[in-house]
Structures are given as structure tokens and as C-alpha cells.
Scaffold this motif. Structure first.
Motif, PDB file in Angstrom:
ATOM      1  N   CYS A  64     -13.297  -3.870 -43.385  1.00 44.08           N
ATOM      2  CA  CYS A  64     -12.602  -2.774 -42.708  1.00 44.08           C
ATOM      3  C   CYS A  64     -11.537  -3.309 -41.768  1.00 44.08           C
ATOM      4  CB  CYS A  64     -13.595  -1.932 -41.911  1.00 44.08           C
ATOM      5  SG  CYS A  64     -14.548  -0.851 -42.950  1.00 44.08           S
ATOM      6  N   VAL A  65     -11.935  -4.300 -40.970  1.00 42.61           N
ATOM      7  CA  VAL A  65     -10.990  -4.835 -39.992  1.00 42.61           C
ATOM      8  C   VAL A  65      -9.840  -5.513 -40.716  1.00 42.61           C
ATOM      9  CG1 VAL A  65     -10.718  -6.456 -38.101  1.00 42.61           C
ATOM     10  CG2 VAL A  65     -12.785  -5.082 -38.269  1.00 42.61           C
ATOM     11  N   ALA A 102      -7.505  -2.952 -42.089  1.00 44.90           N
ATOM     12  CA  ALA A 102      -6.670  -2.386 -41.024  1.00 44.90           C
ATOM     13  C   ALA A 102      -5.566  -3.358 -40.651  1.00 44.90           C
ATOM     14  CB  ALA A 102      -7.530  -2.054 -39.808  1.00 44.90           C
ATOM     15  N   ALA A 103      -5.901  -4.645 -40.584  1.00 43.10           N
ATOM     16  CA  ALA A 103      -4.901  -5.650 -40.203  1.00 43.10           C
ATOM     17  C   ALA A 103      -3.819  -5.738 -41.270  1.00 43.10           C
ATOM     18  CB  ALA A 103      -5.574  -7.002 -40.021  1.00 43.10           C
ATOM     19  N   LYS A 151      -2.936  -3.482 -43.486  1.00 38.52           N
ATOM     20  CA  LYS A 151      -2.128  -2.268 -43.466  1.00 38.52           C
ATOM     21  C   LYS A 151      -1.100  -2.329 -42.346  1.00 38.52           C
ATOM     22  CE  LYS A 151      -4.159   1.952 -44.209  1.00 38.52           C
ATOM     23  NZ  LYS A 151      -5.323   2.862 -43.997  1.00 38.52           N
ATOM     24  N   THR A 152      -1.564  -2.830 -41.195  1.00 40.71           N
ATOM     25  CA  THR A 152      -0.659  -2.935 -40.057  1.00 40.71           C
ATOM     26  C   THR A 152       0.514  -3.834 -40.393  1.00 40.71           C
ATOM     27  OG1 THR A 152      -2.604  -2.748 -38.680  1.00 40.71           O
ATOM     28  CG2 THR A 152      -0.589  -3.408 -37.592  1.00 40.71           C
ATOM     29  N   VAL A 153       0.216  -4.993 -40.970  1.00 45.33           N
ATOM     30  CA  VAL A 153       1.267  -5.946 -41.307  1.00 45.33           C
ATOM     31  C   VAL A 153       2.246  -5.307 -42.291  1.00 45.33           C
ATOM     32  CG1 VAL A 153       1.720  -8.139 -42.465  1.00 45.33           C
ATOM     33  CG2 VAL A 153      -0.145  -7.962 -40.835  1.00 45.33           C
ATOM     34  N   GLN A 203       2.884  -2.185 -42.746  1.00 43.53           N
ATOM     35  CA  GLN A 203       3.677  -1.121 -42.133  1.00 43.53           C
ATOM     36  C   GLN A 203       4.721  -1.674 -41.178  1.00 43.53           C
ATOM     37  OE1 GLN A 203       0.545   1.256 -40.627  1.00 43.53           O
ATOM     38  NE2 GLN A 203       0.023   2.032 -42.641  1.00 43.53           N
ATOM     39  N   VAL A 204       4.339  -2.721 -40.458  1.00 48.80           N
ATOM     40  CA  VAL A 204       5.274  -3.308 -39.505  1.00 48.80           C
ATOM     41  C   VAL A 204       6.497  -3.837 -40.232  1.00 48.80           C
ATOM     42  CG1 VAL A 204       5.623  -5.242 -37.945  1.00 48.80           C
ATOM     43  CG2 VAL A 204       3.595  -3.827 -37.728  1.00 48.80           C
ATOM     44  N   PHE A 205       6.288  -4.443 -41.405  1.00 49.68           N
ATOM     45  CA  PHE A 205       7.410  -5.024 -42.130  1.00 49.68           C
ATOM     46  C   PHE A 205       8.011  -4.071 -43.138  1.00 49.68           C
ATOM     47  CE2 PHE A 205       4.922  -8.576 -40.614  1.00 49.68           C
ATOM     48  CZ  PHE A 205       5.885  -9.167 -39.837  1.00 49.68           C
ATOM     49  N   GLN A 210       4.888   4.167 -43.056  1.00 47.97           N
ATOM     50  CA  GLN A 210       3.865   4.472 -42.074  1.00 47.97           C
ATOM     51  C   GLN A 210       3.587   5.960 -42.092  1.00 47.97           C
ATOM     52  OE1 GLN A 210       4.989   3.024 -38.266  1.00 47.97           O
ATOM     53  NE2 GLN A 210       3.359   4.148 -37.267  1.00 47.97           N
ATOM     54  N   ARG A 211       2.331   6.298 -42.227  1.00 50.52           N
ATOM     55  CA  ARG A 211       1.994   7.714 -42.205  1.00 50.52           C
ATOM     56  C   ARG A 211       2.172   8.243 -40.791  1.00 50.52           C
ATOM     57  NH1 ARG A 211      -3.710   8.656 -44.475  1.00 50.52           N
ATOM     58  NH2 ARG A 211      -3.958   6.443 -44.113  1.00 50.52           N
ATOM     59  N   PHE A 250       1.079   9.965 -37.616  1.00 47.55           N
ATOM     60  CA  PHE A 250      -0.224  10.266 -37.012  1.00 47.55           C
ATOM     61  C   PHE A 250      -0.125  11.493 -36.130  1.00 47.55           C
ATOM     62  CE2 PHE A 250      -0.106   5.631 -37.607  1.00 47.55           C
ATOM     63  CZ  PHE A 250      -1.056   5.563 -38.612  1.00 47.55           C
ATOM     64  N   ARG A 275       9.604 -14.056 -39.972  1.00 46.10           N
ATOM     65  CA  ARG A 275      10.880 -13.704 -39.370  1.00 46.10           C
ATOM     66  C   ARG A 275      10.767 -13.498 -37.868  1.00 46.10           C
ATOM     67  NH1 ARG A 275      11.784  -7.482 -41.315  1.00 46.10           N
ATOM     68  NH2 ARG A 275      10.676  -8.060 -43.188  1.00 46.10           N
ATOM     69  N   LYS A 312       4.593  -1.732 -30.683  1.00 48.76           N
ATOM     70  CA  LYS A 312       4.545  -1.011 -31.945  1.00 48.76           C
ATOM     71  C   LYS A 312       3.397  -1.512 -32.831  1.00 48.76           C
ATOM     72  CE  LYS A 312       7.253  -0.456 -36.080  1.00 48.76           C
ATOM     73  NZ  LYS A 312       8.144  -1.312 -36.857  1.00 48.76           N
ATOM     74  N   ILE A 352       0.176   0.621 -34.218  1.00 54.91           N
ATOM     75  CA  ILE A 352      -0.145   0.858 -35.634  1.00 54.91           C
ATOM     76  C   ILE A 352      -1.539   0.338 -35.944  1.00 54.91           C
ATOM     77  CG2 ILE A 352       0.524   0.322 -37.997  1.00 54.91           C
ATOM     78  CD1 ILE A 352       3.391   0.086 -36.991  1.00 54.91           C
ATOM     79  N   PHE A 353      -1.840  -0.834 -35.424  1.00 53.76           N
ATOM     80  CA  PHE A 353      -3.165  -1.427 -35.686  1.00 53.76           C
ATOM     81  C   PHE A 353      -4.269  -0.505 -35.161  1.00 53.76           C
ATOM     82  CE2 PHE A 353      -6.556  -4.596 -34.554  1.00 53.76           C
ATOM     83  CZ  PHE A 353      -6.909  -4.878 -35.857  1.00 53.76           C
ATOM     84  N   ASN A 358      -4.642   2.346 -37.483  1.00 50.62           N
ATOM     85  CA  ASN A 358      -5.303   1.954 -38.728  1.00 50.62           C
ATOM     86  C   ASN A 358      -6.802   1.777 -38.513  1.00 50.62           C
ATOM     87  OD1 ASN A 358      -3.186   1.999 -40.550  1.00 50.62           O
ATOM     88  ND2 ASN A 358      -2.455  -0.004 -39.859  1.00 50.62           N
ATOM     89  N   ILE A 384     -10.349   3.884 -40.328  1.00 49.76           N
ATOM     90  CA  ILE A 384     -11.553   3.377 -40.998  1.00 49.76           C
ATOM     91  C   ILE A 384     -12.789   3.671 -40.176  1.00 49.76           C
ATOM     92  CG2 ILE A 384     -10.440   1.579 -42.343  1.00 49.76           C
ATOM     93  CD1 ILE A 384     -11.315  -0.314 -40.001  1.00 49.76           C
TER      94      ILE A 384
END
Lengths: 52, 226, 264, 412
Positions: free
Chosen positions: A31-32, A35-36, A38-40, A42-44, A49-50, A52, B21, D164, D168-169, D172, D176
Motif C-alpha cells: 500500500c505504501v 502510494a509512493a 503514484k505520487t512520483v 503524478q509529480v512528474f 492527478q485526480r 481531490f 531532474r 506539492k 499528493i503523497f 494517495n 488506500i
């Protein structure tokens, strides 16, 4: 304890007990990690990004 | 967006290649240097620091003493000096009395090395025991019966101690500074891996052999612990 | 393949004749000396001192001239079961780190000090109070020369671990090693006895293999006077007691009917 | 001074005031730290534990806070798995309380074992037949789960939220949360249960021993039930205490009432089973081991009054109070019922630990009593102080109560 330890016995008790433990650990860790990741993504900007 | 050149790069960030980057070239170099440095510290410097080195009192050649034996690794050859007492306990490293059996006789065939001179003048003449450092000394909590393994189990000495019947020099004695155990217990490799049965002397190695030989009952705690 | 115990399993046990026991405490002293039991500068705190073999005193609660006393020497009982049919003693089944086990080949309950983490769950689970915790660092008064009497066959315990009677397990290993040196696999009855059994001046303690009908212990436990402490808990201890006195046999267990606790 | 860190749109006391409030708790924490250092350096002889009282005050504290911390997993279960939306307003508080209880208990256990350095043996050389191994496995895993649940709350801090990536983290992680809450429920269920199992399997101690199902004695299920019956009540108490101290309404009544109602029903179910269990124990287990019920209470201060207090005063009465809507809607009565409920559960844990050990099993043995030393008290209170500190910090800097802004609009 891992199965290649000499104290390990291949019996139902060990398999159930450690099976559940490692399953629980895997679920939480997955899970963690998800989440990590997905974050990466979305950041790039790989995924949108949905809102919220 | 952040200007990466101005931001101090961190190892955490550098660990994700996708974040490249965010990090300047210098950051990557720092990470690489740190990574290599950490590996070097862990695999080279740490083992060196962990183990102290001490020389033996003088060199001892197993080869010279076993010259007449057909097979220097034969159990019976070893047992001549590394003998059993009557009650079945094991002598280990022989004491001066054992050396005396040959070396007291002035007619005995003696060499002329410096080590032998040291032995004869410093120990033999003074009737002082040689303070040998044992390569296989186990922790205090371990019970080991040589009789059970050598007499009953018919295991060769080299299975655990390695073939050194033909060795001419004694290896450097190294001791773990924290635990005080000789390096032979954990093994020479810091990774703890082994290729030969005699590379390590840990509990798992005892258990592995017991299991292989079909003596699982000897993995009971009190068989090897006291 | 040659098995070490091809002759069948051993089950070492002890029989203590309470009619012979005088309560002198020699077993306690012999045990402590044999097993390097640490002492304290001040031993008065009995709830925290260590005595693998403990002599308990009980009486029949009557006035003179009917007053009678009995002494129960209590080593570790080396139970076979946990009381609910589990084939390990209570202390073994609760141990978190497998620091204590029941050796099926000897029936001896081991305690590995370097494995014990000191959670004391086994102590709570043992109804016989046979387990002791090292509240302090091991101490042997140097100026009294006690450290010179330490046995190299028993490793001293560090602070923070549980210790208990091992049926002088090192003596079993000593006997076995001797037997191996002689080319034997089996040891004789008199080759392995515990320090308390050896030291008892009244010869109240007998030690041997309960599985071997030729051993004296195996014959003694068939006596109608033989009983065990707290038999009702069904822990199947391997330490038996003998007494021809009814009240002694009775107070060894908790009788549901009338029973008055003792003094002392 | 720290105004940029405070949540937006809410009122907080001045920084100086906050420091003043924290000082006594920090002092207690330091006192406990001193005691902990003494115990770690000099050994457990610093305590009054003995070969008879192998478990003592710390274990009572441990079991107490862990039972009360069950509010976290049960509220999480109700919120994310069952889908009770109104509990979203209190779930953050429940998670933080759970985190405090579990981390505090784990820290205490680290001091309580004789060889803390060997603590990892529990995992590496685990004896799976031991209930304490089940406890340790689940407590560590669940602590991990609680951390994962706590992190998004921390990330909602005003400053952190501006970054940011962290924002986001955090979101996310929120997504879950259902899975995390479900695995937390599973872990905590076994963990609470095996704590009960720990005592139920002490077959050599007829006072605690119980029969059971498979490897779990009935105490396993009773402990789970009592924990989920009292955990929400503890969450309510903590919330009410916060409301009292901040002089603000923080949680809408429907959330509190739901928790109280669920608590009441669970407590009444628990009481039925507990009374049945007690009867079986009195008429079957104890006589089989050679004891009469009254034998257990012949000596010492732990009399039959404890049974009465646990079952009636702190059991049936709060159960009825919490089940009756009229009573639980009255704030004073609600808090009283919650307090009684929590007291009952702590009393239950105390009985299973201290009284079990105090009662001799060998008939020619004596009853012994025990009083903790200051070191033991210090570490116990330090856990409470730690709780106050973490909760105060969380309240001040994190949006713990989502409805706070709505319920307390700032004038102007």
C-alpha cells in the motif's frame, strides 16, 4: 524466522502463522509503495492527478 | 518548478532515478561517491576495524610434525597430539608435557629455525606453557563433545577445522573486538557466506550438519548448550 | 543409519522420599555450588534470590502432640505437558524466543541463557515457581574465593535472563562423553545423577531413567505412596515424591474439600 | 510565533501559553526517562518486580493502554470498512490516540524485558505456539499501520501541505486507507485477542486459565470484545477532555453518540459472555484444578469486591447507561459511563495480571503482595505524559478535528 532457518518446521502451524504475518506485512508495505509510486508518477506528470 | 541547481541534493531524493531532474549533476556524483564510500566502509573498513590481529607466540609447522604420517589429514595422525583424555574430554591444543615427549630428548631430530629456538629457550627451558591462541574457541554457552563427533560420529577433523595438517605457518589470529570470539566462528567473509564446511563455526553450521546426517534430535538446545 | 537413541527414548526423572527428607537444605547448597548459581551480598530478599532447588516447609496444621512437619524439596519439575494436553510444558509453550524446550530424547526441559530475552512469561506460567530471573548481574564474591569454585561445565548467567534447574544436564553430557570414549552408546544408571541426589545425606533423592524398568526410579514411582505436586493440573511432572503419610500426600495437591493453608 | 504552522481558520492559545501547558508533561517525561535509563543501565532490580511478580505495573499499564487504544482500529473499521461517514469527524483523534497507546506500550515493553538488546529474537527465533509472539508480531505490524494512518494527518499541517509532493503523497495515502484500516483491524483483532490468550493459556494458573477454541482460550475473544467496547469510550473521554481544555466543541454529537451506542451494545454483549465465562470458571475450571472460588480470595487485598466491581459497577451499569439514549445524550452521564467502562477494563487487566500472580498455586505456598517503586511509576506516568504531549502537539498544529472550523467560526 525464515523458512531456511534450521529452527523452521514445515507444518501447518508455521505456515498459517508466518503466512498471515508475511501477508499482513506485504499488504501494508505494498500500500505504501503504491502510494509512493503514484505520487512520483503524478509529480512528474506521467499520470493526471485526480482532483481531490 | 524548483530550480535544481540551487537546491541541495539529498540521497533520499537521488534514490529515485525519476527525480533526476530535481538533482544537479553534482548531486548524482555526491550520491555515487557516498554509495561507493559506504560500500567500501561496510565491506572493507568495518571488518578490518572489527577484528583485532594478534600473532601467535611463535610459528608452528604442522607439516614438519606430520612429515612421517601417510596422510596429514588423517584423524589418527591428529590424535597423536590433539588427544582424548581417559574420561573422553578433549585436550585441544596440546600442553607443554606433550611437546616434551619429543623435544626434551636432545637427540631428537630438531630443526634449526628461529621459532624452534624461541620455543626451546623461552618455554621449554623455562617450563612455561605456550600461550597459544585458539582459532576455534567457542562462546562460553557452547558445549561441544569431540568424543561424540570423532569417536562416535567418525567425522574427520578437517570437516570443521579445515585441512591444515600440511600447513607450514600458523595464520594470524584475529579476534572480534566486540564479542571476543575468534574470526573462525563467524567466518572470514563478512557476508557470512561459506563454500566449505570449515568456513564457519556458527550454530547454524552445527545444525546443518546434524540435519544432513539424519541426527535432527541433536538439534535439541541442550545438546550443544550448557 | 546409527541413531544415538536407537534404544528408545530416555525420560529422566527424580523421586524424593519425603519420609526420609530432614529439610537440612544440603540439596539446595549442592545444587547452587554445582550450577554456578549467583549469590547476592545480601540474600535476605527471598523473592528475588535464586535457588534452583528450593525446600518448602509445610505442616499438618495441628497442635502438639499431633503437629507434624514435612519438607518439599522442589527442583524444576520438568513437566511433560502444559495441563491441557499440549505436549510441551506450560513454560515451553509460552516462551517467545524458543529459549526453553522439552528435549524429547531425555525429557529434560532446557533453558538457554543466551537465547532468553527476559520477558518472564515462563515464570508467570510455571505453577511451581521453579523459574528464577536474574535481577542483578552475576556476582561471586571475589574476596571470599568463591569464583575459584565456579564450574567450567555450566555457563554463568547474565543479568536479565531466566534460569532454572536443568537436572544437572552437564553431568549427562559428561557421562555420555565418557561412554563414547569407551565406545559405548548407553550410559549406566549410576553414571548420571544430579548433584542434589548425590549430596543428600539422607539419600532421600533418587535419580534415573523413568522409561527404564531396571532403574530404581521407575520402580519407586509404582509405589502406592508415590505422588506428584499439583497432579490435578495435569502437567505430568517428572519429579515424584514418596510419603507414607496421608496428609502429606493430600496437601501436595489443592483438595477441593476441607484444607487449611499452612504457616511458614 | 508559530502562527504560520497553525491550521487555518481556527483559534489556538498563544505560544507561551502552550509552552507553559507542555512544561509539566515534559517534566514527567524527563522523570520517566531518568527511570528508564536507570532500568536499562542498572537492570530490572530497580523495580519491585520479583520472581513471584514477574509481570507487574508496566504490564498492567501496557494492557490497559492497548485495550483503550483499540478505539483506533475499531473506529477505523467502522469508518473505512463499514462506511460510517459521521465517524470521519473523530477518526483522526482516534488514530492519534491509538498511535500514542501502541507506541507508548511498545516503548514500555522494551524496558520491561530483561535483555532489550535481544528483543529481535522474538521475531527471528519466534516460538509460534506462544501467545506473546502473536502479540509482538501484531503489535509491531499494527504500530506500522498506525504510523501509515498518522502520516497523512501530519502531512495536512499547513506548512507541510504547501509542499506539492507531500500533499499528493498524503492524498494517495488517504486513498488506500480502506485497505490499511482493514489490515489494521485484522492485526489488532489478533493482537488484542492474543493478549487475552496470554493469560488464558497459563494452564498452570487456574485463576487465569480458560478453555477455548483451537489455540485460543475464551479470554482471547473476551479481550477483543472488551477492547472494542472500551476503546471508543476512551476516544470519547479524550475528545471530551480536549473540548473541556480548549473550551470548544470539536466533534459533532452524532459521531460521539454513534461511538457511545456501539460501545454500549458491545459492552453489554461482553458482559453477558464475561458472566458466562466467570460461571464456567467458578463451577468447572477452578474445581478441576482443586480450587473453590473463594480459595482465590482468602488472603490479601484482592477480594471478591473486585469481581463485583468489575462485573457490576464497571460493567453492567455503564453498559445500561450507554445503551439508553436518554442517559448517553446527557454529557455528564456519558462521560461517567465512559469512565466506568474504561475503569472496568483496566480492572479486568489488573486482575488477570497481578491477582493471577499473587495467588499461590502450590498449596503450601504463601500469598505475596507487591508495591511498585518510583521507577515503575515514573515510566508509567511518562507514557501518559507522552500521550498528552503528542496529542497537544497534534491538536495545535494539525487539523485533527475536521469540523472544528465549522463548529467554532471565528468572529470577524
Amino acid at each position: 524466522m525464515l523458512p531456511f532457518c534450521f529452527e523452521w518446521v514445515w507444518n501447518v502451524d508455521h505456515i498459517i502463522f508466518f503466512g498471515l504475518l508475511y501477508t499482513a506485512l506485504t499488504i501494508v508495505a505494498t500500500c505504501v509503495v503504491i502510494a509512493a509510486i503514484k505520487t512520483v508518477m503524478q509529480v512528474f506528470g506521467f499520470t493526471r492527478q485526480r482532483h481531490f | 518548478m524548483k530550480n535544481s541547481a540551487e537546491k541541495p541534493s539529498s540521497i533520499v531524493v537521488a534514490a529515485f532515478p525519476a527525480l533526476g531532474r530535481y538533482v544537479s549533476k553534482g548531486g548524482w556524483l555526491c550520491f555515487l561517491a557516498g554509495f561507493v564510500g559506504a560500500l567500501f566502509l561496510g565491506w572493507y573498513v568495518f571488518p578490518k576495524l572489527l577484528y583485532s590481529s594478534q600473532p601467535q607466540p611463535f610459528n608452528f609447522s604442522h607439516k614438519v610434525h606430520l612429515e612421517e604420517a601417510d596422510d596429514p589429514e588423517d584423524v589418527e595422525s591428529c590424535l597423536n597430539c590433539h588427544a582424548f583424555r581417559d574420561d573422553g574430554t578433549f585436550v585441544g591444543i596440546p600442553r607443554l608435557d606433550k611437546c616434551k615427549e619429543c623435544h626434551e630428548d636432545p637427540e631428537s631430530p630438531l630443526g634449526d629455525s628461529d621459532d624452534e629456538a624461541t620455543f626451546l629457550t623461552n618455554y621449554m627451558a623455562e617450563k612455561k606453557e605456550v600461550p597459544w591462541l585458539s582459532y576455534s574457541r567457542q562462546p562460553d554457552c557452547v558445549y561441544f563433545s569431540h568424543a561424540a563427533h570423532v569417536k562416535m560420529g567418525e567425522i574427520e577433523c578437517k570437516t570443521c577445522h579445515g585441512p591444515h595438517g600440511g600447513s607450514e605457518v600458523l595464520p594470524l589470529y584475529r579476534e572480534n573486538r566486540i564479542s571476543g570470539y575468534p574470526i573462525g566462528i563467524w567466518g572470514e567473509r563478512i557476508s557470512g557466506l561459506k563454500t566449505n564446511t570449515w568456513d564457519r563455526m556458527k550454530m547454524d553450521d552445527c545444525a546443518e550438519c546434524h540435519t544432513e546426517k539424519g541426527h535432527e534430535e541433536n538439534n535439541a538446545c541442550f545438546v550443544c548448550h550448557k | 543409519m546409527k541413531k544415538e537413541h536407537d534404544q528408545g527414548k530416555y525420560k529422566y526423572g527424580m523421586v524424593i522420599d519425603l519420609d526420609k527428607c530432614t529439610g537440612c537444605g544440603t540439596c539446595m547448597v549442592a545444587c547452587a555450588a554445582e550450577n554456578n548459581v549467583s549469590v547476592r551480598p545480601d540474600e535476605s530478599d527471598k523473592q528475588r534470590s535464586i535457588s534452583w532447588m528450593q525446600v518448602y516447609k509445610a505442616d499438618n496444621g495441628k497442635e502438639f502432640p499431633e503437629a507434624e512437619t514435612v519438607y518439599f524439596p522442589r527442583p524444576c519439575m520438568h513437566c511433560e505437558q502444559d495441563g491441557r494436553g499440549g505436549h510441551a510444558p506450560s513454560c515451553v509453550s509460552v516462551c517467545v524466543a524458543t529459549a526453553t524446550t522439552l528435549d524429547k530424547n531425555t525429557g529434560i526441559v532446557s533453558q538457554i541463557y543466551t537465547r532468553c530475552i527476559g520477558c518472564r512469561y515462563c515464570q508467570a506460567a510455571c505453577p511451581y515457581k521453579a523459574r528464577y530471573f536474574n535481577w542483578w548481574d552475576a556476582y561471586f564474591p571475589v574476596d571470599k574465593g568463591l569464583e575459584r569454585y565456579l564450574s567450567p561445565e555450566v555457563s554463568p548467567r547474565m543479568r536479565g535472563v531466566i534460569e532454572k534447574c536443568s537436572f544437572c544436564h552437564h553431568r549427562l553430557m559428561r557421562a555420555r562423553t565418557k561412554a563414547y570414549a569407551d565406545g559405548r552408546r548407553k550410559i549406566k544408571e549410576n553414571e548420571y545423577i544430579t548433584a542434589c541426589a548425590e549430596a543428600c545425606p539422607a539419600q532421600a533423592i533418587t535419580f534415573g531413567d523413568l522409561n527404564n524398568p531396571k532403574h530404581k526410579v521407575a520402580q519407586l514411582i509404582k509405589s502406592k505412596n508415590a505422588f506428584r505436586i499439583l497432579e490435578r493440573l495435569n502437567t505430568k511432572p517428572k519429579v515424584y515424591y514418596l510419603s507414607s503419610r496421608d496428609w502429606v500426600r493430600k496437601i501436595a495437591d489443592n483438595p477441593v474439600d476441607e484444607f487449611s493453608p499452612i504457616s511458614g | 510565533m508559530d502562527s504560520k504552522l497553525l491550521p487555518e481558520g481556527v483559534e489556538r492559545c498563544s505560544f507561551g501559553m502552550f509552552i507553559l501547558w507542555m512544561l509539566p508533561w515534559l517534566a514527567i517525561l524527563a522523570w520517566g526517562g531518568l527511570a528508564a535509563v536507570l532500568c536499562l543501565v542498572k537492570g530490572l532490580n530497580q523495580t519491585n518486580m520479583s520472581n513471584v511478580f514477574a509481570f507487574a505495573l508496566w504490564i498492567v499499564f501496557d494492557l490497559g493502554v492497548i485495550a483503550l487504544g483499540a478505539g483506533a482500529f475499531f473506529s477505523g473499521f467502522l469508518t473505512y470498512v463499514v462506511g460510517k461517514k459521521e465517524l470521519k469527524n473523530i477518526i483522526n483523534a482516534a488514530v492519534i490516540i491509538g498511535f500514542i497507546c501502541y507506541s507508548g506500550a511498545t516503548a514500555m515493553l522494551g524496558i520491561d524485558i530483561g535483555q532489550p538488546i535481544r528483543g529481535w529474537f522474538i521475531f527471528w527465533h519466534a516460538n509460534i505456539h506462544s501467545m506473546l509472539v502473536e502479540v509482538s508480531f501484531c503489535i509491531t505490524c499494527y504500530l506500522g499501520v498506525l504510523i501509515v494512518e498518522f502520516v497523512p494527518i501530519i502531512l495536512e499541517n499547513r506548512k507541510l501541505d504547501q509542499i506539492k509532493e507531500l500533499h499528493i503523497f498524503g492524498h494517495n495515502l488517504h486513498h488506500i486507507m480502506g485497505v490499511i484500516a482493514a489490515s489494521g483491524t485484522f492485526l489488532s483483532f489478533f493482537h488484542q485477542g492474543s493478549l487475552g490468550g496470554m493469560f488464558g493459556v497459563m494452564y498452570g494458573r487456574p485463576f487465569a486459565a480458560r478453555d477455548g477454541f483451537y489455540i485460543w482460550p475464551w479470554t482471547f475473544f473476551l479481550f477483543v470484545l472488551s477492547a472494542i467496547a472500551s476503546g471508543p469510550c476512551f476516544t470519547i473521554i479524550c475528545t471530551k477532555l480536549t473540548e473541556l481544555l480548549t473550551r470548544k466543541k470539536l466533534v459533532p454529537d452524532n459521531a460521539i453518540q454513534l461511538l457511545a451506542k456501539v460501545s454500549g451494545w458491545l459492552l453489554s454483549l461482553y458482559m453477558v459472555l464475561k458472566i458466562a465465562d466467570t460461571l464456567v470458571w467458578i463451577y468447572d475450571i477452578a474445581p478441576r484444578a482443586g480450587f473453590k472460588f473463594m480459595d482465590f480470595y482468602r488472603e490479601g487485598p484482592y477480594g471478591v469486591w473486585m469481581v463485583a466491581a468489575e462485573l457490576f459497577v464497571c460493567g453492567i451499569i455503564p453498559a445500561i447507561m450507554l445503551m439508553t439514549p436518554k442517559i448517553r445524550e446527557n454529557q455528564g452521564m456519558l462521560v461517567t459511563a465512559c469512565l466506568l467502562n474504561c475503569t472496568g477494563i483496566i480492572l479486568n487487566r489488573f486482575v488477570f495480571i497481578i491477582v493471577t500472580l499473587a495467588i499461590p498455586v502450590m498449596p503450601f505456598d504463601r500469598f505475596l503482595s507487591y508495591l511498585p517503586t518510583w521507577q515503575e511509576w515514573a515510566i508509567g506516568f511518562a507514557v501518559i505524559a507522552y500521550g498528552f504531549i503528542v496529542f497537544s502537539l497534534s491538536y495545535r498544529y494539525l487539523p485533527v478535528f475536521p469540523k472544528e472550523r465549522e463548529l467554532n467560526p471565528i468572529a470577524g
